[in-house]
Design a protein around this motif. Structure first.
Motif, PDB file in Angstrom:
ATOM      1  N   VAL A   1      62.115   2.707  51.628  1.00  0.00           N
ATOM      2  CA  VAL A   1      60.662   3.149  52.061  1.00  0.00           C
ATOM      3  C   VAL A   1      60.219   2.256  53.055  1.00  0.00           C
ATOM      4  O   VAL A   1      60.211   0.987  52.610  1.00  0.00           O
ATOM      5  CB  VAL A   1      59.810   3.208  50.728  1.00  0.00           C
ATOM      6  CG1 VAL A   1      58.588   3.558  51.207  1.00  0.00           C
ATOM      7  CG2 VAL A   1      60.267   4.096  49.824  1.00  0.00           C
ATOM      8  N   LEU A   2      59.883   2.377  54.142  1.00  0.00           N
ATOM      9  CA  LEU A   2      59.426   1.285  55.245  1.00  0.00           C
ATOM     10  C   LEU A   2      57.928   1.400  55.303  1.00  0.00           C
ATOM     11  O   LEU A   2      57.269   2.539  55.222  1.00  0.00           O
ATOM     12  CB  LEU A   2      59.785   2.068  56.542  1.00  0.00           C
ATOM     13  CG  LEU A   2      61.415   2.831  56.970  1.00  0.00           C
ATOM     14  CD1 LEU A   2      61.656   3.058  58.316  1.00  0.00           C
ATOM     15  CD2 LEU A   2      62.299   1.528  56.164  1.00  0.00           C
ATOM     16  N   THR A   3      57.550   0.267  54.993  1.00  0.00           N
ATOM     17  CA  THR A   3      56.145  -0.128  55.265  1.00  0.00           C
ATOM     18  C   THR A   3      55.876  -1.368  56.169  1.00  0.00           C
ATOM     19  O   THR A   3      56.162  -1.991  56.116  1.00  0.00           O
ATOM     20  CB  THR A   3      55.539  -0.592  53.803  1.00  0.00           C
ATOM     21  OG1 THR A   3      56.527  -1.741  53.497  1.00  0.00           O
ATOM     22  CG2 THR A   3      56.015   0.597  52.630  1.00  0.00           C
ATOM     23  N   GLY A   4      54.574  -0.778  57.059  1.00  0.00           N
ATOM     24  CA  GLY A   4      54.100  -1.701  57.820  1.00  0.00           C
ATOM     25  C   GLY A   4      54.970  -2.141  59.240  1.00  0.00           C
ATOM     26  O   GLY A   4      56.136  -1.624  59.213  1.00  0.00           O
ATOM     27  N   ASP A   5      54.660  -2.946  59.873  1.00  0.00           N
ATOM     28  CA  ASP A   5      55.398  -3.517  61.109  1.00  0.00           C
ATOM     29  C   ASP A   5      55.727  -5.006  60.742  1.00  0.00           C
ATOM     30  O   ASP A   5      55.348  -5.647  59.716  1.00  0.00           O
ATOM     31  CB  ASP A   5      54.388  -3.536  62.331  1.00  0.00           C
ATOM     32  CG  ASP A   5      54.152  -2.242  62.842  1.00  0.00           C
ATOM     33  OD1 ASP A   5      55.113  -1.134  62.705  1.00  0.00           O
ATOM     34  OD2 ASP A   5      53.030  -1.836  63.240  1.00  0.00           O
TER      35      ASP A   5
ATOM     36  N   ILE B   1      50.292  -7.313  46.301  1.00  0.00           N
ATOM     37  CA  ILE B   1      49.798  -8.636  46.927  1.00  0.00           C
ATOM     38  C   ILE B   1      48.096  -8.537  47.071  1.00  0.00           C
ATOM     39  O   ILE B   1      47.493  -9.469  47.043  1.00  0.00           O
ATOM     40  CB  ILE B   1      50.365  -8.514  48.323  1.00  0.00           C
ATOM     41  CG1 ILE B   1      51.616  -9.166  48.472  1.00  0.00           C
ATOM     42  CG2 ILE B   1      49.596  -9.591  49.322  1.00  0.00           C
ATOM     43  CD1 ILE B   1      52.728  -8.921  49.527  1.00  0.00           C
ATOM     44  N   LYS B   2      47.710  -7.414  47.322  1.00  0.00           N
ATOM     45  CA  LYS B   2      46.230  -7.257  47.525  1.00  0.00           C
ATOM     46  C   LYS B   2      45.472  -7.365  45.936  1.00  0.00           C
ATOM     47  O   LYS B   2      44.561  -8.232  46.128  1.00  0.00           O
ATOM     48  CB  LYS B   2      46.075  -5.655  47.914  1.00  0.00           C
ATOM     49  CG  LYS B   2      44.399  -5.473  47.708  1.00  0.00           C
ATOM     50  CD  LYS B   2      44.219  -4.108  48.086  1.00  0.00           C
ATOM     51  CE  LYS B   2      42.526  -3.623  47.825  1.00  0.00           C
ATOM     52  NZ  LYS B   2      42.047  -3.688  46.922  1.00  0.00           N
ATOM     53  N   GLU B   3      46.111  -6.998  45.016  1.00  0.00           N
ATOM     54  CA  GLU B   3      45.452  -7.199  43.763  1.00  0.00           C
ATOM     55  C   GLU B   3      45.570  -8.848  43.562  1.00  0.00           C
ATOM     56  O   GLU B   3      44.485  -9.508  42.651  1.00  0.00           O
ATOM     57  CB  GLU B   3      46.202  -6.653  42.635  1.00  0.00           C
ATOM     58  CG  GLU B   3      46.204  -5.237  42.762  1.00  0.00           C
ATOM     59  CD  GLU B   3      47.015  -4.309  41.858  1.00  0.00           C
ATOM     60  OE1 GLU B   3      46.616  -2.967  41.720  1.00  0.00           O
ATOM     61  OE2 GLU B   3      48.191  -4.852  41.575  1.00  0.00           O
ATOM     62  N   PHE B   4      46.690  -9.382  43.585  1.00  0.00           N
ATOM     63  CA  PHE B   4      46.692 -11.123  43.517  1.00  0.00           C
ATOM     64  C   PHE B   4      45.612 -11.811  44.299  1.00  0.00           C
ATOM     65  O   PHE B   4      45.092 -12.511  43.849  1.00  0.00           O
ATOM     66  CB  PHE B   4      48.112 -11.533  43.987  1.00  0.00           C
ATOM     67  CG  PHE B   4      48.108 -12.845  43.939  1.00  0.00           C
ATOM     68  CD1 PHE B   4      48.168 -13.511  42.808  1.00  0.00           C
ATOM     69  CD2 PHE B   4      48.160 -13.751  45.193  1.00  0.00           C
ATOM     70  CE1 PHE B   4      48.139 -15.260  42.901  1.00  0.00           C
ATOM     71  CE2 PHE B   4      48.321 -15.165  45.192  1.00  0.00           C
ATOM     72  CZ  PHE B   4      48.192 -15.944  44.247  1.00  0.00           C
ATOM     73  N   GLY B   5      45.604 -11.112  45.637  1.00  0.00           N
ATOM     74  CA  GLY B   5      44.401 -11.775  46.382  1.00  0.00           C
ATOM     75  C   GLY B   5      42.904 -11.677  46.069  1.00  0.00           C
ATOM     76  O   GLY B   5      42.130 -12.426  46.449  1.00  0.00           O
TER      77      GLY B   5
ATOM     78  N   SER C   1      46.290  -3.084  55.281  1.00  0.00           N
ATOM     79  CA  SER C   1      46.649  -2.920  56.616  1.00  0.00           C
ATOM     80  C   SER C   1      47.881  -3.819  57.059  1.00  0.00           C
ATOM     81  O   SER C   1      48.596  -3.493  57.992  1.00  0.00           O
ATOM     82  CB  SER C   1      45.658  -2.924  57.763  1.00  0.00           C
ATOM     83  OG  SER C   1      45.199  -4.307  58.138  1.00  0.00           O
ATOM     84  N   GLN C   2      48.242  -5.012  56.384  1.00  0.00           N
ATOM     85  CA  GLN C   2      49.160  -5.818  56.534  1.00  0.00           C
ATOM     86  C   GLN C   2      50.180  -5.403  55.559  1.00  0.00           C
ATOM     87  O   GLN C   2      50.971  -4.585  55.677  1.00  0.00           O
ATOM     88  CB  GLN C   2      48.734  -7.303  56.256  1.00  0.00           C
ATOM     89  CG  GLN C   2      47.469  -7.536  57.682  1.00  0.00           C
ATOM     90  CD  GLN C   2      48.128  -7.715  59.065  1.00  0.00           C
ATOM     91  OE1 GLN C   2      49.126  -7.845  59.256  1.00  0.00           O
ATOM     92  NE2 GLN C   2      47.501  -6.906  59.714  1.00  0.00           N
ATOM     93  N   ALA C   3      50.174  -6.434  54.390  1.00  0.00           N
ATOM     94  CA  ALA C   3      51.257  -5.868  53.411  1.00  0.00           C
ATOM     95  C   ALA C   3      50.634  -5.938  51.962  1.00  0.00           C
ATOM     96  O   ALA C   3      51.301  -6.110  50.814  1.00  0.00           O
ATOM     97  CB  ALA C   3      52.292  -7.105  53.427  1.00  0.00           C
ATOM     98  N   GLY C   4      49.058  -5.914  51.990  1.00  0.00           N
ATOM     99  CA  GLY C   4      48.421  -5.993  50.789  1.00  0.00           C
ATOM    100  C   GLY C   4      48.889  -4.738  49.635  1.00  0.00           C
ATOM    101  O   GLY C   4      49.107  -5.305  48.612  1.00  0.00           O
ATOM    102  N   ALA C   5      49.393  -3.597  50.014  1.00  0.00           N
ATOM    103  CA  ALA C   5      49.859  -2.597  49.178  1.00  0.00           C
ATOM    104  C   ALA C   5      51.310  -2.891  48.608  1.00  0.00           C
ATOM    105  O   ALA C   5      51.806  -2.207  47.504  1.00  0.00           O
ATOM    106  CB  ALA C   5      49.832  -1.328  49.660  1.00  0.00           C
TER     107      ALA C   5
ATOM    108  N   LYS D   1      45.839 -13.490  55.105  1.00  0.00           N
ATOM    109  CA  LYS D   1      45.728 -12.532  56.008  1.00  0.00           C
ATOM    110  C   LYS D   1      46.534 -11.460  55.433  1.00  0.00           C
ATOM    111  O   LYS D   1      46.258 -10.221  55.723  1.00  0.00           O
ATOM    112  CB  LYS D   1      45.996 -12.900  57.222  1.00  0.00           C
ATOM    113  CG  LYS D   1      44.925 -13.673  57.896  1.00  0.00           C
ATOM    114  CD  LYS D   1      45.522 -14.371  59.364  1.00  0.00           C
ATOM    115  CE  LYS D   1      44.488 -15.248  60.038  1.00  0.00           C
ATOM    116  NZ  LYS D   1      45.216 -15.629  61.280  1.00  0.00           N
ATOM    117  N   ILE D   2      47.535 -11.531  54.727  1.00  0.00           N
ATOM    118  CA  ILE D   2      48.666 -10.577  54.236  1.00  0.00           C
ATOM    119  C   ILE D   2      47.852  -9.916  53.222  1.00  0.00           C
ATOM    120  O   ILE D   2      48.334  -8.887  53.057  1.00  0.00           O
ATOM    121  CB  ILE D   2      49.769 -11.131  53.588  1.00  0.00           C
ATOM    122  CG1 ILE D   2      50.567 -12.383  54.659  1.00  0.00           C
ATOM    123  CG2 ILE D   2      50.961 -10.308  53.254  1.00  0.00           C
ATOM    124  CD1 ILE D   2      51.814 -13.129  54.356  1.00  0.00           C
TER     125      ILE D   2
END
Length: 309
Positions: free
Chosen positions: A138-142, A203-207, A250-254, A245-246
């Motif tokens: 599964v590819l996610t983000g750039d 990552i989003k949940e941690f942030g 839109s970055q790697a939050g999910a 920022k991650i």
């Protein structure tokens, strides 16, 4: 170019797919037999932006690799690096370049046991990927990629490899100080990978946790003190702000980091000893107190014992 992806898990499969799509002759090498068998039988399933495609890329077990490639890209798990290098010694040609893109710290010394220093390149990648199952990436983000040669005389060759990687859309560039970037990424892994694994969150949940800002700064401070012993200067606040920022989706939050994928999702051992554990170990060696990394390492190892039966 003939390229062998050694360690064709999530990230290795992503790189292999992108390099194959750009016209390179790619071989995926991995010790997970079910993964290899499915890729050979059905093709690599690539999931990108909700769309599925099947891509035919040759895959094989390490002991079956015979053809010497121009470039080997290492994506094994840290603890599997030396066993893998032993098992692929037949394809480590005299002029084969070996690019290490492993997470963690201290890999250069291991690779140098098997590969001439002039052929070693070290890199750091900010791409992400996941495995939905054997043969399904599964590819996610750039992302982006930094590469530097170990031997100063090999700068031109390193830049040529960067060009090939960039032609595949991997956004590679030559680095004048990849060691700094490796330590900076180790801070990302040492804060997010381990914390998301312990807390079982993305990552989003941690942030979003009120404890996150101080926690990551305490961890980074210990990384910075150990890194300084290697001549690497890390600014704690600058690194922390980059990590924050991650958190953005839109970055790697999910994204669930690779350590979470290993332990929580797939019940496999983690690379903790080469990330937080490395800082803990070197802290003792240099007489530097690293209580946060000591505790994180112990908790992840304890969780491994509970989950992996």
């Amino acid at each position: 170019m003939k390229i062998a992806i050694v360690g064709a898990g999530a990230m290795g499969s992503r790189y292999g797919y992108m390099l194959h799509k750009a016209g390179n002759k790619v071989t995926l090498i991995d010790a997970w037999k079910q993964h290899v068998d499915i890729i050979n039988k059905e093709g690599l399933t690539v999931e990108e932006n909700g769309a599925l495609s099947k891509v035919k890329i040759p895959a094989m077990l390490p002991e079956d690799a015979k053809e010497v490639p121009d470039l080997i890209i290492l994506f094994t798990k840290s603890m599997g690096l030396e066993p893998m290098l032993k098992s692929i010694k037949n394809i480590l040609g005299k002029n084969t370049r070996v690019l290490c893109l492993l997470n963690g710290l201290g890999h250069n010394e291991t690779i140098a046991k098997y590969v001439d220093r002039k052929n070693i390149l070290m890199g750091v990648t900010l791409w992400t990927a996941g495995l939905a199952g054997p043969g399904h990436v599964v590819l996610t983000g750039d992302g982006s990629l930094e590469v530097q040669n170990n031997d100063p005389s090999m700068k031109v060759e390193a830049k040529e490899i960067c060009s090939i990687l960039s032609q595949a859309g991997l956004n590679a560039h030559y680095s004048e100080d990849v060691l700094f970037s490796i330590w900076r990424k180790a801070c990302v892994n040492g804060t997010l990978n381990s914390s998301c694994t312990i807390l079982d969150c993305n990552i989003k949940e941690f942030g979003e946790l009120k404890e996150a800002p101080q926690l990551i700064r305490n961890i980074i401070k210990e990384f910075a003190e150990v890194a300084a012993k290697y001549g690497v200067k890390l600014n704690v606040e600058e690194v922390a702000e980059g990590i924050e920022k991650i958190y953005d989706p839109s970055q790697a939050g999910a994204h669930y980091p690779s350590m979470h994928q290993d332990l929580i999702q797939n019940h496999r051992l983690t690379e903790i000893d080469y990330i937080n554990g490395y800082v803990s170990r070197k802290g003792k060696e240099f007489n530097i107190n690293t209580p946060y990394n000591d505790l994180i390492t112990d908790i992840v190892h304890a969780k491994e014992q509970l989950i992996i039966k």
